[in-house]
Design a protein around this motif. Structure first.
Motif, PDB file in Angstrom:
ATOM      1  N   ILE A  80       0.839  -1.202   0.000  1.00 57.43           N
ATOM      2  CA  ILE A  80       0.000   0.000   0.000  1.00 57.43           C
ATOM      3  C   ILE A  80       0.875   1.253   0.000  1.00 57.43           C
ATOM      4  N   ALA A  81       1.964   1.220   0.763  1.00 53.84           N
ATOM      5  CA  ALA A  81       2.889   2.359   0.797  1.00 53.84           C
ATOM      6  C   ALA A  81       3.522   2.579  -0.578  1.00 53.84           C
ATOM      7  N   SER A  82       3.809   1.507  -1.286  1.00 56.53           N
ATOM      8  CA  SER A  82       4.419   1.649  -2.609  1.00 56.53           C
ATOM      9  C   SER A  82       3.452   2.300  -3.594  1.00 56.53           C
ATOM     10  N   LEU A  83       2.170   2.017  -3.452  1.00 54.01           N
ATOM     11  CA  LEU A  83       1.170   2.641  -4.316  1.00 54.01           C
ATOM     12  C   LEU A  83       1.025   4.124  -4.007  1.00 54.01           C
ATOM     13  N   GLU A  84       1.103   4.454  -2.723  1.00 57.61           N
ATOM     14  CA  GLU A  84       0.980   5.862  -2.331  1.00 57.61           C
ATOM     15  C   GLU A  84       2.173   6.672  -2.819  1.00 57.61           C
ATOM     16  N   ALA A  85       3.368   6.080  -2.755  1.00 51.28           N
ATOM     17  CA  ALA A  85       4.588   6.786  -3.168  1.00 51.28           C
ATOM     18  C   ALA A  85       4.918   6.569  -4.639  1.00 51.28           C
ATOM     19  N   MET A  86       4.276   5.568  -5.259  1.00 56.39           N
ATOM     20  CA  MET A  86       4.559   5.157  -6.641  1.00 56.39           C
ATOM     21  C   MET A  86       6.047   4.854  -6.841  1.00 56.39           C
ATOM     22  N   LYS A  87       6.583   4.101  -5.872  1.00 58.96           N
ATOM     23  CA  LYS A  87       7.953   3.614  -5.969  1.00 58.96           C
ATOM     24  C   LYS A  87       8.081   2.380  -5.076  1.00 58.96           C
ATOM     25  N   PRO A  88       9.089   1.547  -5.294  1.00 61.27           N
ATOM     26  CA  PRO A  88       9.230   0.342  -4.473  1.00 61.27           C
ATOM     27  C   PRO A  88       9.413   0.665  -3.000  1.00 61.27           C
ATOM     28  N   VAL A  89       8.792  -0.154  -2.162  1.00 61.97           N
ATOM     29  CA  VAL A  89       8.943  -0.031  -0.712  1.00 61.97           C
ATOM     30  C   VAL A  89       9.315  -1.405  -0.171  1.00 61.97           C
ATOM     31  N   VAL A  90      10.420  -1.463   0.566  1.00 64.47           N
ATOM     32  CA  VAL A  90      10.911  -2.753   1.045  1.00 64.47           C
ATOM     33  C   VAL A  90      10.812  -2.850   2.568  1.00 64.47           C
ATOM     34  N   LEU A  91      10.403  -4.003   3.018  1.00 63.71           N
ATOM     35  CA  LEU A  91      10.422  -4.364   4.439  1.00 63.71           C
ATOM     36  C   LEU A  91      11.490  -5.454   4.564  1.00 63.71           C
ATOM     37  N   SER A  92      12.682  -5.059   4.949  1.00 66.91           N
ATOM     38  CA  SER A  92      13.824  -5.979   4.901  1.00 66.91           C
ATOM     39  C   SER A  92      13.773  -7.072   5.963  1.00 66.91           C
ATOM     40  N   ASN A  93      13.289  -6.691   7.154  1.00 65.96           N
ATOM     41  CA  ASN A  93      13.297  -7.663   8.250  1.00 65.96           C
ATOM     42  C   ASN A  93      12.060  -7.454   9.123  1.00 65.96           C
ATOM     43  N   VAL A  94      11.157  -8.401   9.061  1.00 65.65           N
ATOM     44  CA  VAL A  94       9.909  -8.314   9.837  1.00 65.65           C
ATOM     45  C   VAL A  94      10.188  -8.224  11.336  1.00 65.65           C
ATOM     46  N   GLY A  95      11.290  -8.819  11.768  1.00 64.55           N
ATOM     47  CA  GLY A  95      11.590  -8.849  13.199  1.00 64.55           C
ATOM     48  C   GLY A  95      12.146  -7.556  13.753  1.00 64.55           C
ATOM     49  N   THR A  96      12.690  -6.683  12.898  1.00 61.56           N
ATOM     50  CA  THR A  96      13.333  -5.468  13.403  1.00 61.56           C
ATOM     51  C   THR A  96      12.668  -4.176  12.936  1.00 61.56           C
ATOM     52  N   ASP A  97      11.980  -4.206  11.818  1.00 64.91           N
ATOM     53  CA  ASP A  97      11.298  -3.012  11.313  1.00 64.91           C
ATOM     54  C   ASP A  97      10.024  -2.780  12.141  1.00 64.91           C
ATOM     55  N   THR A  98       9.671  -1.519  12.357  1.00 64.58           N
ATOM     56  CA  THR A  98       8.516  -1.223  13.222  1.00 64.58           C
ATOM     57  C   THR A  98       7.447  -0.377  12.525  1.00 64.58           C
ATOM     58  N   ARG A  99       7.495  -0.268  11.187  1.00 65.10           N
ATOM     59  CA  ARG A  99       6.573   0.642  10.490  1.00 65.10           C
ATOM     60  C   ARG A  99       5.139   0.138  10.434  1.00 65.10           C
ATOM     61  N   TRP A 100       4.938  -1.169  10.319  1.00 65.89           N
ATOM     62  CA  TRP A 100       3.590  -1.719  10.141  1.00 65.89           C
ATOM     63  C   TRP A 100       3.370  -2.862  11.134  1.00 65.89           C
ATOM     64  N   PRO A 101       3.248  -2.581  12.402  1.00 63.21           N
ATOM     65  CA  PRO A 101       3.217  -3.633  13.436  1.00 63.21           C
ATOM     66  C   PRO A 101       2.106  -4.651  13.260  1.00 63.21           C
ATOM     67  N   ALA A 102       0.896  -4.207  12.920  1.00 64.39           N
ATOM     68  CA  ALA A 102      -0.212  -5.154  12.779  1.00 64.39           C
ATOM     69  C   ALA A 102       0.042  -6.122  11.630  1.00 64.39           C
ATOM     70  N   TYR A 103       0.488  -5.590  10.505  1.00 64.74           N
ATOM     71  CA  TYR A 103       0.736  -6.452   9.347  1.00 64.74           C
ATOM     72  C   TYR A 103       1.967  -7.317   9.571  1.00 64.74           C
ATOM     73  N   GLN A 104       2.979  -6.761  10.233  1.00 63.77           N
ATOM     74  CA  GLN A 104       4.186  -7.545  10.479  1.00 63.77           C
ATOM     75  C   GLN A 104       3.914  -8.731  11.411  1.00 63.77           C
ATOM     76  N   LYS A 105       2.952  -8.571  12.296  1.00 59.61           N
ATOM     77  CA  LYS A 105       2.568  -9.698  13.143  1.00 59.61           C
ATOM     78  C   LYS A 105       1.975 -10.820  12.290  1.00 59.61           C
ATOM     79  N   VAL A 106       1.143 -10.435  11.314  1.00 56.02           N
ATOM     80  CA  VAL A 106       0.562 -11.413  10.394  1.00 56.02           C
ATOM     81  C   VAL A 106       1.659 -12.096   9.582  1.00 56.02           C
ATOM     82  N   LEU A 107       2.614 -11.309   9.096  1.00 51.36           N
ATOM     83  CA  LEU A 107       3.715 -11.870   8.311  1.00 51.36           C
ATOM     84  C   LEU A 107       4.522 -12.868   9.132  1.00 51.36           C
ATOM     85  N   ALA A 108       4.848 -12.497  10.376  1.00 45.73           N
ATOM     86  CA  ALA A 108       5.642 -13.379  11.237  1.00 45.73           C
ATOM     87  C   ALA A 108       4.903 -14.680  11.527  1.00 45.73           C
ATOM     88  N   GLU A 109       3.597 -14.574  11.735  1.00 39.01           N
ATOM     89  CA  GLU A 109       2.792 -15.759  12.008  1.00 39.01           C
ATOM     90  C   GLU A 109       2.741 -16.700  10.811  1.00 39.01           C
TER      91      GLU A 109
END
Length: 244
Positions: free
Chosen positions: A84-113
């Motif tokens: 969603i962030a990539s669509l808003e910025a119209m450029k690639p957005v990377v989440l390199s490490n679900v365990g250390t990045d804190t930008r999208w906590p709710a979604y990162q919990k889903v990813l980790a699970e």
């Protein structure tokens, strides 16, 4: 002249447009090719989800796997994440490490699970009434290096062009189908009017008025009533003197 990779992407996407019967099928095949392309670039197994939003329509979501489609859908439902962030910025957005990045906590919990450790969102250039993005998922952290992101951007550029063409073809086919259905309905009504004209010895306008009045009186669609009249004619003599 394009690079060998871009030329290969073009051929694959061209074949997808030719071989797909509808937009949903195209998106599924697109996500599969995208996942394979980036997996080759990264040297690890990568899955891909794709989301298409069209003006006044529900989002269409497809994936190279059930997990990819599910993770993409959950991000859309949460309304926050790298895609969603990539669509808003119209450029690639990377989440390199679900365990250390804190930008999208709710979604990162889903990813980790779901054993997903890194994500890359890449937008596709469409137009103001529609938007689409590729969502790449990997089970390892730090997969999406600068080189892999660059490869994703090159693929997305061609994918966006291919999707625009696929959507135009689909819209043209839908319009043709609508016109065909309208012509079929019009033909049935015209034939029914002809039957009424013959039975009642009236003009076409008078026949159409009778048919419209009967349709309203019976609370029945005009084309359905016309079809009934034609069906009765096929079965034998028919009386079309409608009650008011």
């Amino acid at each position: 002249m394009g690079t060998p990779s871009n030329d290969g992407d073009f051929v694959q996407l061209h074949d997808l447009i030719i071989g797909s019967t509808n937009v949903a099928d195209f998106l599924t095949e697109l996500s599969t090719v995208a996942a394979s392309t980036l997996g080759d670039a990264a040297g690890v197994f990568i899955e891909c989800g794709v989301t298409l939003r069209r003006h006044k329509r529900n989002a269409t979501i497809a994936g190279s796997s059930g997990r990819a489609a599910m993770l993409d859908k959950l991000e859309q439902e949460l309304g926050d994440g790298p895609c969603i962030a990539s669509l808003e910025a119209m450029k690639p957005v990377v989440l390199s490490n679900v365990g250390t990045d804190t930008r999208w906590p709710a979604y990162q919990k889903v990813l980790a699970e779901n054993d997903c450790r890194s994500v890359l969102g890449v937008p596709l250039a469409l137009d103001e009434n529609q938007a689409a993005a590729l969502n790449f998922f990997a089970s390892q952290a730090d997969v999406f290096s600068a080189g892999v992101i660059h490869r994703a951007e090159g693929f997305a550029d061609l994918a966006g062009r291919a999707l625009r063409l696929a959507l135009r073809i689909a819209d043209a086919q839908n319009l043709a189908d609508d016109l065909k259905a309208a012509m079929a309905n019009r033909t049935a009504i015209d034939v029914a009017c002809g039957v009424i004209m013959a039975q009642n010895r009236c003009t076409q306008d008078e026949a159409m008025a009778l048919l419209t009045k009967a349709s309203s009186h019976r609370n029945q669609k005009l084309r359905e009533l016309a079809g009934e009249i034609i069906g009765r004619v096929s079965d034998g003599p028919v009386t079309t003197h409608f009650d008011p």
